[in-house]
Design a protein around this motif. Structure first.
Motif, PDB file in Angstrom:
ATOM      1  N   SER A 100      38.956  45.967  26.550  1.00 26.69           N
ATOM      2  CA  SER A 100      38.570  46.798  27.691  1.00 26.69           C
ATOM      3  C   SER A 100      37.656  46.029  28.635  1.00 26.69           C
ATOM      4  O   SER A 100      37.792  46.122  29.859  1.00 26.69           O
ATOM      5  CB  SER A 100      37.875  48.073  27.214  1.00 26.69           C
ATOM      6  OG  SER A 100      38.765  48.873  26.471  1.00 26.69           O
ATOM      7  N   ALA A 101      36.728  45.255  28.072  1.00 29.56           N
ATOM      8  CA  ALA A 101      35.831  44.442  28.900  1.00 29.56           C
ATOM      9  C   ALA A 101      36.622  43.404  29.683  1.00 29.56           C
ATOM     10  O   ALA A 101      36.370  43.179  30.867  1.00 29.56           O
ATOM     11  CB  ALA A 101      34.772  43.767  28.032  1.00 29.56           C
ATOM     12  N   SER A 102      37.601  42.805  29.035  1.00 27.08           N
ATOM     13  CA  SER A 102      38.458  41.829  29.714  1.00 27.08           C
ATOM     14  C   SER A 102      39.215  42.494  30.854  1.00 27.08           C
ATOM     15  O   SER A 102      39.367  41.917  31.938  1.00 27.08           O
ATOM     16  CB  SER A 102      39.424  41.221  28.699  1.00 27.08           C
ATOM     17  OG  SER A 102      40.237  40.266  29.318  1.00 27.08           O
ATOM     18  N   HIS A 103      39.672  43.709  30.637  1.00 30.65           N
ATOM     19  CA  HIS A 103      40.367  44.449  31.693  1.00 30.65           C
ATOM     20  C   HIS A 103      39.422  44.733  32.860  1.00 30.65           C
ATOM     21  O   HIS A 103      39.820  44.628  34.029  1.00 30.65           O
ATOM     22  CB  HIS A 103      40.948  45.749  31.132  1.00 30.65           C
ATOM     23  CG  HIS A 103      41.711  46.540  32.126  1.00 30.65           C
ATOM     24  ND1 HIS A 103      42.891  46.098  32.680  1.00 30.65           N
ATOM     25  CD2 HIS A 103      41.461  47.742  32.700  1.00 30.65           C
ATOM     26  CE1 HIS A 103      43.333  46.997  33.538  1.00 30.65           C
ATOM     27  NE2 HIS A 103      42.476  48.003  33.560  1.00 30.65           N
ATOM     28  N   LEU A 104      38.164  45.082  32.567  1.00 32.47           N
ATOM     29  CA  LEU A 104      37.188  45.326  33.636  1.00 32.47           C
ATOM     30  C   LEU A 104      36.927  44.062  34.448  1.00 32.47           C
ATOM     31  O   LEU A 104      36.727  44.125  35.662  1.00 32.47           O
ATOM     32  CB  LEU A 104      35.882  45.871  33.053  1.00 32.47           C
ATOM     33  CG  LEU A 104      35.960  47.268  32.437  1.00 32.47           C
ATOM     34  CD1 LEU A 104      34.613  47.648  31.827  1.00 32.47           C
ATOM     35  CD2 LEU A 104      36.410  48.302  33.451  1.00 32.47           C
ATOM     36  N   VAL A 105      36.955  42.915  33.786  1.00 33.94           N
ATOM     37  CA  VAL A 105      36.818  41.640  34.502  1.00 33.94           C
ATOM     38  C   VAL A 105      38.009  41.448  35.438  1.00 33.94           C
ATOM     39  O   VAL A 105      37.845  41.104  36.614  1.00 33.94           O
ATOM     40  CB  VAL A 105      36.700  40.444  33.518  1.00 33.94           C
ATOM     41  CG1 VAL A 105      36.839  39.118  34.248  1.00 33.94           C
ATOM     42  CG2 VAL A 105      35.382  40.501  32.772  1.00 33.94           C
TER      43      VAL A 105
ATOM     44  N   GLN B 109      31.520  41.271  36.494  1.00 36.80           N
ATOM     45  CA  GLN B 109      31.464  39.931  37.065  1.00 36.80           C
ATOM     46  C   GLN B 109      31.013  38.899  36.036  1.00 36.80           C
ATOM     47  O   GLN B 109      29.965  39.064  35.422  1.00 36.80           O
ATOM     48  CB  GLN B 109      30.490  39.902  38.252  1.00 36.80           C
ATOM     49  CG  GLN B 109      30.834  40.883  39.347  1.00 36.80           C
ATOM     50  CD  GLN B 109      32.136  40.553  40.038  1.00 36.80           C
ATOM     51  OE1 GLN B 109      32.411  39.399  40.326  1.00 36.80           O
ATOM     52  NE2 GLN B 109      32.957  41.563  40.268  1.00 36.80           N
ATOM     53  N   VAL B 110      31.810  37.844  35.878  1.00 35.00           N
ATOM     54  CA  VAL B 110      31.444  36.756  34.968  1.00 35.00           C
ATOM     55  C   VAL B 110      30.688  35.686  35.728  1.00 35.00           C
ATOM     56  O   VAL B 110      30.723  35.640  36.961  1.00 35.00           O
ATOM     57  CB  VAL B 110      32.692  36.150  34.277  1.00 35.00           C
ATOM     58  CG1 VAL B 110      33.381  37.186  33.423  1.00 35.00           C
ATOM     59  CG2 VAL B 110      33.646  35.558  35.275  1.00 35.00           C
ATOM     60  N   LEU B 111      30.013  34.808  34.989  1.00 37.61           N
ATOM     61  CA  LEU B 111      29.268  33.709  35.607  1.00 37.61           C
ATOM     62  C   LEU B 111      30.223  32.581  35.985  1.00 37.61           C
ATOM     63  O   LEU B 111      31.099  32.214  35.201  1.00 37.61           O
ATOM     64  CB  LEU B 111      28.211  33.174  34.644  1.00 37.61           C
ATOM     65  CG  LEU B 111      27.094  34.164  34.281  1.00 37.61           C
ATOM     66  CD1 LEU B 111      26.227  33.582  33.179  1.00 37.61           C
ATOM     67  CD2 LEU B 111      26.264  34.486  35.500  1.00 37.61           C
ATOM     68  N   GLY B 112      30.048  32.039  37.145  1.00 37.03           N
ATOM     69  CA  GLY B 112      30.854  30.898  37.585  1.00 37.03           C
ATOM     70  C   GLY B 112      32.290  31.294  37.876  1.00 37.03           C
ATOM     71  O   GLY B 112      32.588  32.441  38.204  1.00 37.03           O
TER      72      GLY B 112
ATOM     73  N   ALA C  72      38.302  29.256  34.058  1.00 39.53           N
ATOM     74  CA  ALA C  72      39.764  29.293  34.043  1.00 39.53           C
ATOM     75  C   ALA C  72      40.209  30.574  33.324  1.00 39.53           C
ATOM     76  O   ALA C  72      39.443  31.180  32.569  1.00 39.53           O
ATOM     77  CB  ALA C  72      40.309  28.072  33.317  1.00 39.53           C
ATOM     78  N   THR C  73      41.437  30.963  33.556  1.00 40.20           N
ATOM     79  CA  THR C  73      41.965  32.191  32.977  1.00 40.20           C
ATOM     80  C   THR C  73      41.823  32.232  31.458  1.00 40.20           C
ATOM     81  O   THR C  73      41.474  33.255  30.883  1.00 40.20           O
ATOM     82  CB  THR C  73      43.451  32.351  33.349  1.00 40.20           C
ATOM     83  OG1 THR C  73      43.565  32.253  34.761  1.00 40.20           O
ATOM     84  CG2 THR C  73      43.998  33.681  32.899  1.00 40.20           C
ATOM     85  N   ASN C  74      42.084  31.097  30.812  1.00 40.14           N
ATOM     86  CA  ASN C  74      42.045  31.059  29.342  1.00 40.14           C
ATOM     87  C   ASN C  74      40.710  30.559  28.791  1.00 40.14           C
ATOM     88  O   ASN C  74      40.577  30.351  27.594  1.00 40.14           O
ATOM     89  CB  ASN C  74      43.187  30.194  28.814  1.00 40.14           C
ATOM     90  CG  ASN C  74      43.128  28.774  29.328  1.00 40.14           C
ATOM     91  OD1 ASN C  74      42.403  28.496  30.283  1.00 40.14           O
ATOM     92  ND2 ASN C  74      43.893  27.889  28.729  1.00 40.14           N
TER      93      ASN C  74
END
Length: 90
Positions: free
Chosen positions: A34-39, A45-48, A51-53
């Motif tokens: 779920s957190a990945s989906h929110l990203v 918002q992630v830092l920097g 890359a996708t993987n």
């Protein structure tokens, strides 16, 4: 990074400045998927610019501010609910 269980992480007196997506999910009370989906939706918002993987890192202060934001929590829960509904009805 030191491996730590969810219960140990949530009991820390001082949280590291950068936390993993999994640890952010623990703080928010949602699954890592779920957190990945929110990203992906741009709600988290992630830092920097990873890359996708690549592993995703977040600011612990940012995540804690989201935990206190009732409007954001409602929006995130709606998005997670919609995501789970769509995933379960394919």
């Amino acid at each position: 990074m030191l491996e730590i269980s969810e219960s140990e992480f949530l009991c820390l007196r001082r949280v590291p400045a950068c936390i993993s997506l999994e640890q952010a999910a623990w703080q928010l009370g949602i699954s890592t998927k779920s957190a990945s989906h929110l990203v992906n939706l741009g709600l988290l918002q992630v830092l920097g610019h990873p890359a996708t993987n690549a592993p995703k890192w977040l600011s612990s202060e940012y995540v804690m501010s989201l935990c206190r934001d009732q409007k954001w929590l409602a929006k995130a829960q709606d998005a997670v609910r919609k995501y789970n509904f769509q995933r379960n009805h394919k």
